[in-house]
Design a protein around this motif. Sequence first.
Motif, short mmCIF file in Angstrom:
data_model
loop_
_atom_site.label_atom_id
_atom_site.label_comp_id
_atom_site.label_asym_id
_atom_site.label_seq_id
_atom_site.Cartn_x
_atom_site.Cartn_y
_atom_site.Cartn_z
N CYS A 35 0.84 -1.20 0.00
CA CYS A 35 0.00 0.00 0.00
C CYS A 35 0.87 1.25 0.00
O CYS A 35 2.06 1.20 0.36
CB CYS A 35 -0.95 0.02 1.19
N ARG A 42 -5.42 9.59 0.76
CA ARG A 42 -5.94 8.23 0.65
C ARG A 42 -4.81 7.20 0.71
O ARG A 42 -3.66 7.52 0.38
CB ARG A 42 -6.70 8.05 -0.66
N THR A 43 -5.15 5.99 1.12
CA THR A 43 -4.20 4.88 1.09
C THR A 43 -4.57 3.99 -0.09
O THR A 43 -5.69 3.49 -0.18
CB THR A 43 -4.26 4.06 2.39
N TYR A 44 -3.63 3.83 -1.02
CA TYR A 44 -3.85 3.01 -2.21
C TYR A 44 -3.16 1.67 -2.02
O TYR A 44 -2.00 1.62 -1.61
CB TYR A 44 -3.30 3.71 -3.45
N LYS A 45 -3.88 0.60 -2.31
CA LYS A 45 -3.31 -0.74 -2.12
C LYS A 45 -3.58 -1.60 -3.36
O LYS A 45 -4.37 -1.23 -4.23
CB LYS A 45 -3.93 -1.40 -0.88
N ASP A 48 -6.90 -1.90 -5.72
CA ASP A 48 -7.67 -0.66 -5.87
C ASP A 48 -7.71 -0.23 -7.34
O ASP A 48 -6.83 -0.58 -8.14
CB ASP A 48 -7.05 0.46 -5.03
N THR A 49 -8.70 0.58 -7.66
CA THR A 49 -8.89 1.05 -9.03
C THR A 49 -8.30 2.45 -9.22
O THR A 49 -8.53 3.34 -8.38
CB THR A 49 -10.39 1.08 -9.39
N LEU A 50 -7.55 2.63 -10.29
CA LEU A 50 -7.07 3.95 -10.69
C LEU A 50 -7.85 4.39 -11.93
O LEU A 50 -8.13 3.58 -12.82
CB LEU A 50 -5.58 3.92 -11.02
N ILE A 87 -4.69 -1.70 -9.61
CA ILE A 87 -3.32 -1.79 -9.09
C ILE A 87 -2.97 -3.26 -8.88
O ILE A 87 -3.67 -3.98 -8.16
CB ILE A 87 -3.16 -1.02 -7.78
N LEU A 126 2.65 7.82 -8.47
CA LEU A 126 1.31 8.09 -7.95
C LEU A 126 1.13 9.51 -7.42
O LEU A 126 0.18 10.20 -7.78
CB LEU A 126 0.96 7.07 -6.87
N SER A 137 -8.44 11.77 -8.43
CA SER A 137 -8.61 11.62 -6.99
C SER A 137 -10.04 12.03 -6.63
O SER A 137 -10.52 13.07 -7.07
CB SER A 137 -7.62 12.50 -6.23
#
Length: 382
Positions: A35, A42-45, A48-50, A87, A126, A137
Motif C-alpha cells: 500500500c 488516501r491509502t492506495y493498495k 484498488d482502481t485507478l 493496481i 502516484l 482523486s
Amino acid sequence: MKTIELMIKKRMKNLTVLLLAGVCLLCQPLQARQCIDACDGRTYKVGDTLRIGEPLSSGYLFVKQLNASNRFEKLNQKNLTGRIAIITDIPAYRPELYRQFGIYQQPETPQIVFAEQGDFKIGVYLNMALSKGNIVSRHHVSHMNGAVDLTPDILFAYAHKLYGKPIDTTSVDTYASLRAPQQYAEAANDPFALEELRTTYRKELEQAVAKADFNKVFRIKCFSKLQMYDINQQHFPLSDLKCIDVETKQDEDLSKQGYCLWGTCAFHFTNAPSFATVPCDKHIAQGVYAMRKMISASLPIPAILYVYVRILQQPVSLPDKRIMVMRPGTSFDYEWSTLSKAWGQKALDLEIIQTDGYYSVFPHNTQEVTYNYLGTQTVPEK
C-alpha cells in the motif's frame, strides 16, 4: 544436571523468540509495499482502481504504458480520460525503474505502482500523477435530477415570460442569434435564408416561452478561488463566483449592481452570501494542501463549482440611475437612458439551491470536472 538442562532449554526458548521477532521485522517492509499513503490523503493498495485523468499540455508525464517488450513508453493521449486500471503491484525500489519517472534518489516510501486492465498496462508515479491530474482523486459526477445547463437563450425565453414581452421580429432575430450564431450571421445578408430562419426560430421561441417553468433547476459552471481552510468550521471560504461560459462583454453599470450580462440578459445570485464556502472534510482538505506542495503551488487554490439555481418568478427592480446606452440600430451613436429602462426587463434573479465544489488542477478547463471533489453545499435550513 537437571538445572543445567533447564537453563539451556530456557535460553533456547528465548533465542527462538528473538529469531521470530527478527523475522517479523524483516517481513514488515514487504507488507508495507502492498500500500501507499498518497498525498491526496488516501491509502492506495493492490486491488484498488485507478482512473486516468486529463493530460498536461506535454502529455501524461507521470503515467507510462508498458509495451509488448515490457518497456515503458509515452502514454497515448487519445481517448484515455476516464479509463480505469487495477493496481497489481507496488514494486520495491529499483533505481532503473524510478529513473524512468524522474526520481533519481531513493524515497523514504514507495512512489510507483503498476496497474492494468486487459492489455492496458501502466506504471504510475502516484503522488505526482495525482497532483498534476494525470490520475483522478475522489471521482464524483455533479448531478441533480432534471437539471440542465443554463444558456443565454434560456435566460432570454424566461425574461419574455416573466415580463410578458411580445414575440416580434426583433425578439426572434435575437433568439436565433443566441441559439445559432453562425447560422444567423450567414443568413443576415440573404433575405430568403433569413425568412426561413425566422420561421424556424419563431416557433422555437414560442414553445420555449410557453414551457418556461420557474420550478425547473438549471446548472451553471463557475470558477472561484479557495481561501485558507477553516479547520474549526471544516470548510473553504470562496473569493467569488464567475461563470466560466460567459464571454459577453460586461456592462459596468450592471456589474455595479451585482448583475452578470450573458448574451442580451443579465442575472444575479440573490443568496450568494449563503454559498460563500465549500464544506470539506479535514482529511480531504489536508490532501489538497499536500497535492499543492507536491507541485510547489501557493494560495489561493483554484476551484470549479457547479451551481444549481432556480430562476425566480419575480420582476427585477433596478435603480433609475441615468446611463449612456447605444442608440438602437447604430454602432457608435449613444443616448441617455436609465438603468431600469435599459435593463429592467432583461434582468433575472437566480436563487442558488446547491453547489458542488472541486479543487481544480486545470482551472480554465472547459470539459466536465469530475475529480478532486471537495464537498456539496445546500440551502441552509431556516
